[in-house]
Design a protein around this motif. Structure first.
Motif, PDB file in Angstrom:
ATOM      1  N   ILE A  12      17.433  25.106   5.856  1.00  0.00           N
ATOM      2  CA  ILE A  12      16.627  24.663   6.994  1.00  0.00           C
ATOM      3  C   ILE A  12      15.783  25.825   7.485  1.00  0.00           C
ATOM      4  CG2 ILE A  12      16.693  23.767   9.357  1.00  0.00           C
ATOM      5  CD1 ILE A  12      19.369  22.453   8.629  1.00  0.00           C
ATOM      6  N   SER A  13      14.480  25.600   7.656  1.00  0.00           N
ATOM      7  CA  SER A  13      13.577  26.628   8.178  1.00  0.00           C
ATOM      8  C   SER A  13      13.635  26.640   9.697  1.00  0.00           C
ATOM      9  CB  SER A  13      12.137  26.350   7.721  1.00  0.00           C
ATOM     10  OG  SER A  13      12.044  26.383   6.312  1.00  0.00           O
ATOM     11  N   ILE A  14      13.695  27.854  10.272  1.00  0.00           N
ATOM     12  CA  ILE A  14      13.867  27.999  11.722  1.00  0.00           C
ATOM     13  C   ILE A  14      12.905  29.057  12.241  1.00  0.00           C
ATOM     14  CG2 ILE A  14      15.506  28.540  13.583  1.00  0.00           C
ATOM     15  CD1 ILE A  14      17.749  28.010  11.464  1.00  0.00           C
ATOM     16  N   LYS A  69      20.962  27.567   5.507  1.00  0.00           N
ATOM     17  CA  LYS A  69      21.457  26.402   4.768  1.00  0.00           C
ATOM     18  C   LYS A  69      20.322  25.444   4.390  1.00  0.00           C
ATOM     19  CE  LYS A  69      25.843  26.870   7.179  1.00  0.00           C
ATOM     20  NZ  LYS A  69      26.366  27.771   6.175  1.00  0.00           N
ATOM     21  N   LEU A  84       7.945  19.863   4.658  1.00  0.00           N
ATOM     22  CA  LEU A  84       9.007  19.505   5.597  1.00  0.00           C
ATOM     23  C   LEU A  84       9.248  17.999   5.593  1.00  0.00           C
ATOM     24  CD1 LEU A  84       7.972  21.649   8.713  1.00  0.00           C
ATOM     25  CD2 LEU A  84       9.737  22.182   7.027  1.00  0.00           C
ATOM     26  N   SER A 104      22.615  11.266  13.713  1.00  0.00           N
ATOM     27  CA  SER A 104      21.586  11.505  12.705  1.00  0.00           C
ATOM     28  C   SER A 104      21.314  10.241  11.905  1.00  0.00           C
ATOM     29  CB  SER A 104      21.992  12.657  11.779  1.00  0.00           C
ATOM     30  OG  SER A 104      23.189  12.362  11.091  1.00  0.00           O
ATOM     31  N   GLN A 144      15.710  31.223   7.329  1.00  0.00           N
ATOM     32  CA  GLN A 144      16.336  30.136   6.572  1.00  0.00           C
ATOM     33  C   GLN A 144      17.835  30.118   6.856  1.00  0.00           C
ATOM     34  OE1 GLN A 144      14.827  27.891   4.391  1.00  0.00           O
ATOM     35  NE2 GLN A 144      12.836  28.722   5.038  1.00  0.00           N
ATOM     36  N   SER A 164      28.587  26.058   9.737  1.00  0.00           N
ATOM     37  CA  SER A 164      28.336  24.628   9.853  1.00  0.00           C
ATOM     38  C   SER A 164      29.572  23.921  10.389  1.00  0.00           C
ATOM     39  CB  SER A 164      27.963  24.043   8.488  1.00  0.00           C
ATOM     40  OG  SER A 164      27.989  22.624   8.532  1.00  0.00           O
ATOM     41  N   TRP A 216       5.479  26.893   7.127  1.00  0.00           N
ATOM     42  CA  TRP A 216       6.596  25.953   7.152  1.00  0.00           C
ATOM     43  C   TRP A 216       6.894  25.372   5.773  1.00  0.00           C
ATOM     44  CZ3 TRP A 216       9.788  26.097  10.931  1.00  0.00           C
ATOM     45  CH2 TRP A 216       9.352  26.379  12.238  1.00  0.00           C
TER      46      TRP A 216
END
Length: 199
Positions: free
Chosen positions: A24-26, A22, A62, A190, A20, A174, A59
């Motif tokens: 966000i799963s990675i 911030k 998402l 984005s 994890q 970031s 996951w």
């Protein structure tokens, strides 16, 4: 097939837990090898890893699942596109013609496999001088836009060469927290992607 102590700590009931950052799963192959160890595997093993990452990772819920493809149009890329059932693809290039030669092959592979193309991003488009804020196109100009026009797909934007962007990547920070000069590019791109995603 998780064996090391570090890897076992990332599992629940034979399912991998993503890292994890911030919120966000990675997940990455880099998590399962030593710092200086190369990820040298043959295509059948790479395809097994793809399967495990797609189906063997917890996951959770998402909004998007983003997959960073390795360069090329080989067996790994084809397997990813077939097994992941991708809803769309974003193509990333650099401005110079030598890069476009390879990226064109990737675009044609997407078209052949009937995966929708959301658009083209041009990376390393120019260098921003940190004091004068002048732009210097070190690797030429217009490659990304030319590719988009050639295949009649949207041009999503340019990402500049920004030393602070590199620093953020190395330190796990970031670009938005440090107000990197390139952060406006990611905001713009984005925004375009959120408008175009078919969900």
């Amino acid at each position: 097939h998780v064996r090391s102590r570090r890897q076992r700590q990332m599992c629940i009931r034979d399912r991998l837990l993503p890292a994890q950052s911030k919120g966000i799963s990675i997940m990455s192959v880099a998590f399962f090898r030593d710092k200086d160890e190369g990820a040298v595997v043959r295509a059948p093993i790479a395809n097994q890893i793809i399967q495990q990452f797609l189906k063997g990772v917890l996951w959770g819920d998402l909004d998007y699942l983003l997959i960073d493809f390795p360069p090329g149009t080989g067996d790994v890329q084809i397997t990813l596109m077939q097994q992941a059932r991708l809803s769309s693809v974003v193509v990333v290039t650099t401005p110079q013609e030598i890069a476009l030669l390879d990226v064109r092959k990737s675009v044609k592979m997407c078209q052949k496999l009937e995966v929708p193309l959301l658009g083209v991003i041009e990376n390393m488009s120019y260098f921003i001088h940190p004091e004068t804020k002048d732009h210097y196109p070190l690797f030429g100009e217009g490659g990304g836009r030319m590719l988009a026009e050639e295949f009649q797909i949207p041009f999503l934007g340019k990402i500049p060469i920004d030393p602070l962007l590199n620093q953020c990547g190395d330190e796990g920070k970031s670009i938005f927290e440090l107000e990197a000069l390139s952060s406006f590019s990611f905001d713009e791109i984005s925004g375009h992607l959120c408008q175009k995603t078919p969900f």
